[in-house]
Design a protein around this motif. Structure first.
Motif, short mmCIF file in Angstrom:
data_model
loop_
_atom_site.label_atom_id
_atom_site.label_comp_id
_atom_site.label_asym_id
_atom_site.label_seq_id
_atom_site.Cartn_x
_atom_site.Cartn_y
_atom_site.Cartn_z
N GLU A 146 0.81 -1.22 0.00
CA GLU A 146 0.00 0.00 0.00
C GLU A 146 0.85 1.28 0.00
N ARG A 147 2.16 1.17 0.18
CA ARG A 147 3.03 2.35 0.20
C ARG A 147 3.93 2.44 -1.04
N ARG A 148 3.95 1.43 -1.87
CA ARG A 148 4.86 1.40 -3.02
C ARG A 148 4.60 2.52 -4.02
N ASP A 149 3.35 2.97 -4.13
CA ASP A 149 3.07 4.03 -5.10
C ASP A 149 3.76 5.34 -4.75
N THR A 150 4.23 5.51 -3.51
CA THR A 150 4.97 6.73 -3.15
C THR A 150 6.36 6.75 -3.80
N LEU A 151 6.76 5.63 -4.39
CA LEU A 151 8.08 5.53 -5.02
C LEU A 151 8.01 5.51 -6.55
N ILE A 152 6.82 5.64 -7.11
CA ILE A 152 6.67 5.52 -8.56
C ILE A 152 6.30 6.88 -9.15
N ALA A 153 7.14 7.35 -10.07
CA ALA A 153 6.90 8.63 -10.74
C ALA A 153 5.65 8.51 -11.61
N GLY A 157 3.39 14.11 -19.91
CA GLY A 157 3.86 14.57 -21.22
C GLY A 157 5.15 13.86 -21.60
N GLU A 158 6.20 14.63 -21.82
CA GLU A 158 7.50 14.09 -22.22
C GLU A 158 8.39 13.74 -21.03
N GLY A 159 7.88 13.89 -19.81
CA GLY A 159 8.70 13.62 -18.63
C GLY A 159 7.90 12.95 -17.54
N TYR A 160 8.33 13.19 -16.30
CA TYR A 160 7.72 12.56 -15.13
C TYR A 160 7.59 13.58 -14.01
N VAL A 161 6.64 13.31 -13.12
CA VAL A 161 6.49 14.09 -11.89
C VAL A 161 6.69 13.13 -10.72
N PHE A 162 7.50 13.57 -9.77
CA PHE A 162 7.74 12.78 -8.56
C PHE A 162 7.75 13.73 -7.37
N ASP A 163 6.63 13.80 -6.66
CA ASP A 163 6.55 14.64 -5.46
C ASP A 163 7.00 13.85 -4.25
N VAL A 164 7.68 14.53 -3.34
CA VAL A 164 8.20 13.92 -2.12
C VAL A 164 7.45 14.52 -0.93
N HIS A 165 6.89 13.67 -0.11
CA HIS A 165 6.18 14.09 1.10
C HIS A 165 7.02 13.65 2.31
N LEU A 166 7.48 14.62 3.09
CA LEU A 166 8.38 14.32 4.20
C LEU A 166 7.66 13.68 5.38
N GLN A 167 6.37 13.94 5.55
CA GLN A 167 5.57 13.39 6.63
C GLN A 167 4.12 13.30 6.18
N GLY A 168 3.31 12.69 7.01
CA GLY A 168 1.87 12.68 6.76
C GLY A 168 1.36 11.38 6.19
N ALA A 169 0.08 11.41 5.84
CA ALA A 169 -0.61 10.21 5.37
C ALA A 169 -0.02 9.64 4.09
N VAL A 170 0.52 10.48 3.23
CA VAL A 170 1.11 10.02 1.97
C VAL A 170 2.63 10.17 1.97
N GLU A 171 3.23 10.05 3.17
CA GLU A 171 4.68 10.18 3.30
C GLU A 171 5.39 9.26 2.32
N THR A 172 6.39 9.80 1.65
CA THR A 172 7.23 9.02 0.74
C THR A 172 8.01 7.99 1.56
N VAL A 173 8.22 6.83 1.01
CA VAL A 173 9.03 5.81 1.68
C VAL A 173 10.49 6.25 1.60
N PHE A 174 11.16 6.24 2.75
CA PHE A 174 12.59 6.55 2.83
C PHE A 174 13.32 5.32 3.35
N PHE A 175 14.56 5.16 2.91
CA PHE A 175 15.35 3.98 3.26
C PHE A 175 16.46 4.36 4.23
N ASP A 176 16.72 3.50 5.17
CA ASP A 176 17.78 3.68 6.16
C ASP A 176 19.07 3.13 5.56
N VAL A 177 19.92 4.03 5.06
CA VAL A 177 21.19 3.59 4.45
C VAL A 177 22.38 4.10 5.22
#
Length: 177
Positions: A146-153, A157-177
């Motif tokens: 249910e969270r994978r879509d936060t990682l898919i642009a 048109g001729e490009g892509y949109v990728f918004d990053v949400h730092l917190q909240g209900a639609v927070e982007t998945v971040f990896f501990d590296v």
């Protein structure tokens, strides 16, 4: 001897323009590269407000079939959000070997730097046209479905949109590296 109180840690912002020291930082490939696309997006805080003093940095594998014989591909791009959004010019990368003989789906690795963050945040940008490869990607498999879509642009048109949400209900998945 006097005991001194500890002070707060320094955050990674707000002077992110210092990291934009090279001309054309937003270009992972030279302008006019065949197949190149723009990836744009905004960085949102927990209240849903776009942040205008953040920076993103991406790095990636080569495009499928590229031999990079002229070594003109940079593979690294940086963009700030001073104009309300970031913009990166690159090619959709090829798959990456996972070290165990398998392949990871084509993706960009992305770091996000912003005020209030003590360390960079690391995420990935996957591409919708490789959905068949997403199922076999060992890193994406660690993310709840249910969270994978936060990682898919999103194709735009001729490009892509990728918004990053730092917190909240639609927070982007971040990896501990």
């Amino acid at each position: 001897m006097t005991n001194l109180r500890s002070t707060p840690s320094q955050t990674v912002g707000p002077y992110l323009h210092i990291g934009l020291i090279r001309d054309e930082c937003e270009f992972a490939v030279p302008p006019g590269t065949p197949g190149a696309v723009w990836i744009t997006g905004r960085i949102f805080d927990g209240a849903g407000t776009a942040i205008d003093d953040a920076m993103v940095e991406t790095w990636q594998a080569d495009a499928p079939g590229s031999e990079d014989e002229h070594n003109d591909r940079r593979g690294l791009a940086r963009s700030d959000t001073r104009r309300g959004r970031f913009a990166l010019y690159t090619v959709v990368p090829g798959p990456v070997c996972d070290g165990a003989g398998g392949l990871q789906a084509p993706h960009l690795d992305m770091s996000v730097f912003a005020r209030g963050l003590l360390h960079r945040l690391v995420t990935r940008v996957y591409f919708p046209e490789h959905a068949d490869r997403h199922r076999a990607d060992p890193v994406l498999a660690t993310v709840p479905p249910e969270r994978r879509d936060t990682l898919i642009a999103v194709r735009d048109g001729e490009g892509y949109v990728f918004d990053v949400h730092l917190q909240g209900a639609v927070e982007t998945v971040f990896f501990d590296v």
